[in-house]
Scaffold this motif. Structure first.
Motif, short mmCIF file in Angstrom:
data_model
loop_
_atom_site.label_atom_id
_atom_site.label_comp_id
_atom_site.label_asym_id
_atom_site.label_seq_id
_atom_site.Cartn_x
_atom_site.Cartn_y
_atom_site.Cartn_z
N PHE A 121 34.84 39.12 -3.27
CA PHE A 121 35.08 38.14 -2.22
C PHE A 121 35.94 38.76 -1.11
O PHE A 121 36.98 39.36 -1.37
CB PHE A 121 35.80 36.92 -2.79
N LEU A 122 35.51 38.62 0.13
CA LEU A 122 36.26 39.16 1.28
C LEU A 122 37.19 38.08 1.82
O LEU A 122 36.78 37.19 2.56
CB LEU A 122 35.28 39.63 2.36
N TRP A 123 38.45 38.15 1.43
CA TRP A 123 39.42 37.13 1.82
C TRP A 123 39.72 37.19 3.31
O TRP A 123 40.06 36.18 3.92
CB TRP A 123 40.70 37.28 1.00
N ILE A 124 39.62 38.38 3.90
CA ILE A 124 39.74 38.52 5.34
C ILE A 124 38.76 39.60 5.79
O ILE A 124 38.66 40.65 5.15
CB ILE A 124 41.19 38.85 5.78
N HIS A 125 37.99 39.30 6.84
CA HIS A 125 36.97 40.24 7.27
C HIS A 125 36.71 40.07 8.77
O HIS A 125 37.00 39.00 9.34
CB HIS A 125 35.68 40.05 6.47
N PRO A 126 36.18 41.08 9.41
CA PRO A 126 35.88 40.98 10.84
C PRO A 126 34.86 39.88 11.12
O PRO A 126 33.95 39.63 10.32
CB PRO A 126 35.33 42.36 11.19
N PRO A 132 37.01 43.18 19.23
CA PRO A 132 38.13 43.83 18.51
C PRO A 132 39.21 42.81 18.15
O PRO A 132 39.57 41.95 18.95
CB PRO A 132 38.66 44.85 19.52
N GLY A 133 39.67 42.88 16.91
CA GLY A 133 40.76 42.02 16.47
C GLY A 133 40.35 40.61 16.08
O GLY A 133 41.20 39.80 15.72
N ALA A 134 39.06 40.31 16.16
CA ALA A 134 38.59 38.98 15.75
C ALA A 134 38.28 39.00 14.26
O ALA A 134 37.44 39.77 13.80
CB ALA A 134 37.35 38.59 16.55
N MET A 135 38.98 38.16 13.51
CA MET A 135 38.87 38.16 12.05
C MET A 135 38.67 36.73 11.53
O MET A 135 39.02 35.75 12.20
CB MET A 135 40.14 38.75 11.42
N ASP A 469 40.08 26.99 3.25
CA ASP A 469 39.89 26.74 4.67
C ASP A 469 39.66 28.08 5.34
O ASP A 469 40.33 29.07 5.02
CB ASP A 469 41.12 26.07 5.28
N SER A 470 38.76 28.11 6.27
CA SER A 470 38.54 29.35 7.03
C SER A 470 39.44 29.34 8.26
O SER A 470 39.54 28.33 8.97
CB SER A 470 37.07 29.49 7.44
N LYS A 471 40.12 30.44 8.47
CA LYS A 471 41.01 30.59 9.63
C LYS A 471 40.40 31.63 10.58
O LYS A 471 40.09 32.75 10.18
CB LYS A 471 42.39 31.04 9.19
N SER A 472 40.24 31.26 11.83
CA SER A 472 39.73 32.16 12.86
C SER A 472 40.91 32.82 13.54
O SER A 472 41.81 32.15 14.07
CB SER A 472 38.88 31.38 13.86
N ILE A 473 40.91 34.17 13.56
CA ILE A 473 42.06 34.94 14.05
C ILE A 473 41.63 35.80 15.24
O ILE A 473 40.56 36.41 15.22
CB ILE A 473 42.61 35.85 12.93
#
Length: 478
Positions: A121-126, A132-135, A469-473
Motif C-alpha cells: 500500500f502506498l501511503w503517500i505517492h505522487p 512537482p511536489g504534488a502528492m 481520508d485522502s489528503k492532497s498535498i
C-alpha cells in the motif's frame, strides 16, 4: 452458563455502568448459553473516550509496526481457532465443522489478505500528473464505530477491525447481541497480541442502544455497519447529524442465471450455495433463473440436491446445515414460505415446520419453490433462510431484466460455457459483485454492493482505503 457481562475498554475488562443482563440463546437447543450486558450511554462514552485518547499515538505508529501487530494477532487467532469455532457454533448455530472451516477460517483469510495488501500500500505517492511536489497521502479517518452482524461474525469483524488497525484508526466494536461470544473471544486475541490499550474497544448492546449511540456520537468520525437495509437507513439518518462517514454493507437478493449450455454441476452448485450457512448470507443466490430448455431437468436436480441436505444440531460433527439464529427469524421464514405457497409457487420440497425428528431448535426445512414469477414475495424479499425460488426464462435480455429488477444489488451469478455471453452478463448485472461458473473473485477482492445493498467495499486494498481520508498535498519537498 457463561458469564460474559464485562466490556473490553482501554485494554481491560471492565464492569458495565449499569446492570442490564441479556441472555445469549443457543439456537440448536433454544436454551440460554451465556449472559452478557447491554451497555448504556456511559459505557459508550467511556469506550469512545479511550479510543480518542489512544488515537494520536496509534496514528503516529509507522504502518510497518501496525502491520506487524496484526501479524501477531493472526498468530494468536490461528493458535486458538478451535475456540473461535466453538464460540461461533454455540452462539449462532453453525455446525462445528463448518464453523471451523468457513466461519472461523474467514477471519484468518481476511486478515492475511489485508496484511498482503498493506505491504504494497502506498501511503503517500505522487499525484502523477507531472506537477512537482504534488502528492496524495492516505491518513486514518480517526475514531471509528464498527457494528457487526450475527450471521458471519468473524468474517465481518475481521473485515472491519483489521483494515481499521492497519490504517491507524482506533475503534469501538459493537457486535450483534445475538452472537457476541466470538467477538469477546476476539477481544482476548487483541489483548494477547499486544494491541495498545484504547486502540480496540468492545461494548455489547442492541441497535437502539449502543448502535444508535455510536452512530450519533460526536467524537466518532466513521461508522462501518453490516446488517439489514432497514437498520442501515436508520444509522445513516442518525449519523447525518454529525456529518460522519457511513459505510454500509446491507442485504441482497442475488439472481443466479443458469443458461441451457451451463456445465452439468451448475444447478447442484447453486442449490448448495443457497443452503450454505442455512441460507443466512447476504450474497446467497436465492433467485435461480433457468433457461427454458434446461428448466425441467434443473427442477429435478434442485429437488434431489435439497432433499440430500441434512439438518442437525450445530454441535454435531459432519456436513450438514444447522438452525437459523432465533425464534423471530424462524417465524419470519415460516411466514415467507407460507406466502410462497399462497401466491401460487410450486413447492418442490421442504415447506412449513421443522424437519422430521427435530422438535426443538430453530431448524428450517431446506425448501425449493418452482414456477415462481418476479412479483412473488419470495422473489422480492430477502428471506435469510434455506429457501430457493426458481423460475424459467426464454432470452438473455429477459433474464437480465428479471435479475436487475430488485432494490438490492449485492451479488449476481451466471452459469454458461459461452465465454462471450458470460462476460456480457457479468457486465450487465447491476450489482457490486458478479460471479460466473462458481469461480472465486480472488484473494483481497472487495466485497460490497450498490443500491439497497449499501456501497461499502470491504477487503484488500479497497478495505484499507475505506478507513482512510485522502489528503492532497502541494509543495512536497523531495
Amino acid at each position: 452458563m457463561l458469564d460474559k457481562r464485562k466490556f473490553y475498554i482501554d485494554g481491560a475488562w471492565v464492569t458495565p455502568a449499569a446492570a442490564r443482563d441479556h441472555a445469549v440463546i443457543d439456537p440448536s437447543t433454544e436454551e440460554a448459553c451465556a449472559v452478557i450486558s447491554l451497555g448504556d450511554q456511559a459505557d459508550t462514552d467511556r469506550a469512545v473516550a479511550a479510543a480518542r485518547a489512544a488515537l494520536p499515538g496509534w496514528r503516529a505508529t509507522p504502518p510497518a509496526e501496525r502491520i506487524a501487530l496484526v501479524e501477531r494477532l493472526i498468530a494468536v487467532y490461528t493458535r486458538r481457532i478451535d475456540e473461535m469455532a466453538e464460540a461461533i457454533s454455540l452462539e449462532m448455530g453453525a455446525p462445528i465443522d463448518f464453523a471451523l472451516r468457513e466461519q472461523a477460517g474467514a477471519g484468518t483469510w481476511h486478515m492475511t489478505n489485508f496484511v498482503n495488501a498493506a505491504k504494497d500500500f502506498l501511503w503517500i505517492h505522487p499525484l502523477g500528473d507531472g506537477t512537482p511536489g504534488a502528492m496524495i497521502s492516505y491518513e486514518p479517518v480517526g475514531v471509528v464505530g464498527l457494528i457487526t452482524p450475527w450471521n458471519w461474525p468473524m468474517n465481518q469483524v475481521t473485515l472491519k477491525v483489521t483494515p481499521a488497525l492497519i490504517a491507524g484508526c482506533t475503534m469501538v466494536l459493537k457486535p450483534s447481541e445475538e452472537a457476541p461470544l466470538s467477538s469477546m473471544l476476539f477481544a482476548e486475541f487483541i489483548d494477547e497480541a499486544g494491541i495498545p490499550a484504547g486502540v480496540f474497544n468492545l461494548v455489547n448492546g442492541d441497535g437502539m442502544g449502543v448502535g444508535t449511540q455510536l452512530s450519533g456520537h460526536p467524537d466518532i468520525e466513521m461508522i462501518s455497519f453490516t446488517g439489514s437495509t432497514r437498520a442501515g437507513k436508520a444509522i445513516s439518518k442518525t449519523a447525518a447529524e454529525t456529518l460522519k462517514r457511513v459505510c454500509l454493507e446491507l442485504g441482497g437478493k442475488g439472481a443466479n442465471i443458469v443458461f441451457a449450455d451451463a456445465d452439468d454441476d451448475a444447478v447442484r452448485r447453486g442449490v448448495v450455495h443457497m443452503m450454505e450457512n442455512t441460507g443466512q448470507s447476504c450474497n446467497a443466490p436465492s433467485r435461480m433463473l433457468v433457461e427454458r430448455p434446461a428448466y425441467d431437468r434443473a427442477l429435478e436436480i434442485a429437488k434431489a440436491t435439497a432433499e440430500g441436505i441434512r439438518v442437525a444440531s450445530g454441535h454435531e460433527a459432519g456436513d450438514h446445515i444447522g438452525p437459523v439464529i432465533n425464534q423471530s427469524q424462524f417465524d419470519k421464514i415460516q411466514g415467507l414460505i407460507a406466502a410462497g405457497i399462497k401466491e401460487g409457487a410450486t413447492l418442490l420440497t421442504g415447506g412449513l415446520g421443522r424437519p422430521e425428528g427435530l422438535n426443538k431448535g430453530y431448524f428450517v426445512r431446506p425448501t425449493v419453490f418452482a414456477d415462481c414469477t418476479p412479483d412473488m414475495t419470495i422473489m422480492r424479499e430477502e428471506i435469510f433462510g434455506p429457501v430457493l425460488s426458481i423460475m424459467p426464462f426464454d432470452t438473455e435480455e429477459e433474464a437480465l431484466r428479471i435479475a436487475n429488477d430488485t432494490p438490492y444489488g449485492l451479488t449476481n451469478y451466471v452459469q454458461s460455457q459461452d465465454g462471450a455471453k458470460v462476460n456480457r452478463v457479468l457486465r450487465a448485472f447491476h450489482s457490486g459483485m458478479a460471479v460466473a461458473n462458481g469461480q472465486s473473485r480472488g484473494a483481497g477482492a472487495p466485497f460490497g454492493g450498490v443500491s439497497a445493498s449499501g456501497r461499502a467495499r470491504e477487503g484488500g486494498r479497497w478495505g484499507i482505503e475505506e478507513f482512510c481520508d485522502s489528503k492532497s498535498i502541494g509543495g512536497w519537498v523531495e
